[in-house]
Enzyme design. Sequence first.
Site, PDB file in Angstrom:
ATOM      1  CG  ASP A   1      -1.839   1.133   1.309  1.00 26.37           C
ATOM      2  OD1 ASP A   1      -2.055   1.777   0.272  1.00 26.37           O
ATOM      3  OD2 ASP A   1      -2.381   1.392   2.401  1.00 26.37           O
TER       4      ASP A   1
ATOM      5  CG  ASP B   1      -3.724   4.703  -3.005  1.00 31.12           C
ATOM      6  OD1 ASP B   1      -2.786   4.156  -2.391  1.00 31.12           O
ATOM      7  OD2 ASP B   1      -4.916   4.567  -2.662  1.00 31.12           O
TER       8      ASP B   1
END
Length: 480
Positions: free
Chosen positions: A156, A358
Amino acid sequence: MASSATFTLFISTSLLLLLLCSLKKGDALEGRQATESRRLQHAHTVKISSLLPASVCTSTKGNIKKASLKVVHRHGPCSQLSKDKANAPTLSEILSHDQSRVNSIQSRIAFNSRKNSLEDSQATLPSKSGSSLGSGNYFVTVGLGSPKKDLSLIFDTGSDLTWTQCEPCVRYCYKQQEPTFDPSKSATYSNITCTSPLCSQLSSATGNSPGCSSTTCLYGIQYGDQSFSVGYFGKEKLTLTSTDVVNDFLFGCGQNNQGLFRGTAGLLGLGRDKLSLVSQTSQKYGKYFSYCLPSMSSSTGHLTFGNSGTSSGVKFTPLLTDSQSPSFYFIDITAISVGGRSLSISKSVFSTAGTIIDSGTVITRLPPAAYSAMRTTFRQLMKNYPMTDALSILDTCYDLSNYTTVTIPKINFFFNGNVNVALDLTGILYAASASQVCLAFAGNSDATDVGIFGNVQQQTLEVVYDVAGGKLGFGPGKCS
Ligand SMILES: *[C@@H]1O[C@H](CO)[C@@H](O)[C@H](O)[C@H]1NC(C)=O
Ligand SMILES: *[C@@H]1O[C@H](CO)[C@@H](O)[C@H](O)[C@H]1NC(C)=O
């Protein structure tokens, strides 16, 4: 070592663009031919079947790259974690989890006092699990402890602290694929004490002040409604590949974990804060990493640490920092084209909101004016195909069940520094089935909400984070 050998991706050839080069000569007028030819040049003509998720894993064994990990889509056919079909989320669930993640990111990146974290309920879709980190995510398998235990962690770029569920699971551990990590069985684990300066670093990495249990530093991190991990802050030997070992890696040993990562053992934080894996290994890898996310869930990609020579064709755009939100990777979108037509979007539309890249957000979020321009042009170029119901946040969907091949407008993103990124077809369409194939973008509800370049759009691209060099690169990937 065989276990560390597969890093190259194999892309189903059916996804390669099948450009129709030949046009029927004869009755058509020259001018119409020219128009048609221009249209096709800016379009992907593909078989419907290639738009649908594959059911067979096509990962191949490639050359061993240094510090390179295999990336797998959680719900794809290459995932051991997706065997539990009954519990697999539907596409709608994945998209509503995605919206929760976006709400949570946008509340963290507040550009002005208008927003706060309690105010962001307007765009909330029903989300049963309340998991803000969504489920359309990619994971890698790393080794932790001595002897090392393999753990599959979601990676992440939108958060910093790495954590895994830990025995004795004092309060709660959800079900995961691999055995839960047990620090008492590792020769290299140790707790961080409450008085250690390392303990206080948790504040910026998690957004919460650390706690203390007898002398052990406690971390707590929450990602949204009911999703969180709380536990001991510890250090441990982290094995990325057989030749790449990080000693004294700081991580969360989770004793109460809920909501999110069904199946996986936790999370690998690749944000920019001091405690992220990227920062903790800065001596070794110079804050440089790259990945390729496989398309259509069918194959495997890579996550590679260190600069082993940038592959050719990678173009760099400046990586920007927002002092209010130092963990995130900001980049500047300057323009978008659909079917070869540059959308008329004023520069301020992108600069007002800003954009982050992201790895954990599924669908790219655009400022409302940008999305609306994209949608208008896309619908116009797709007007010959029948539209159908929206799929959760995706409002431009087509029923293509009567077609064997379709012609889809190409989409290009332009980033600061003259970087032109042609999206893979899988970054343009998100297909539930042949009768519901949707434009894979969504608009933010507010012009000041941060834009997010999500993982569906990053698929098959080589994405290079040169954090120390202040730049982010995109290359035509195919993940090889
Ligand atoms: C870490 O701290 C916790 C809480 O104080 C304790 O229960 C545990 O035994 C400690 N582990 C090690 C390896 O010291
Ligand atoms: C598919 O073709 C059938 C038969 O021509 C027609 O009745 C139906 O409406 C078409 N469906 C769509 C979604 O175009």
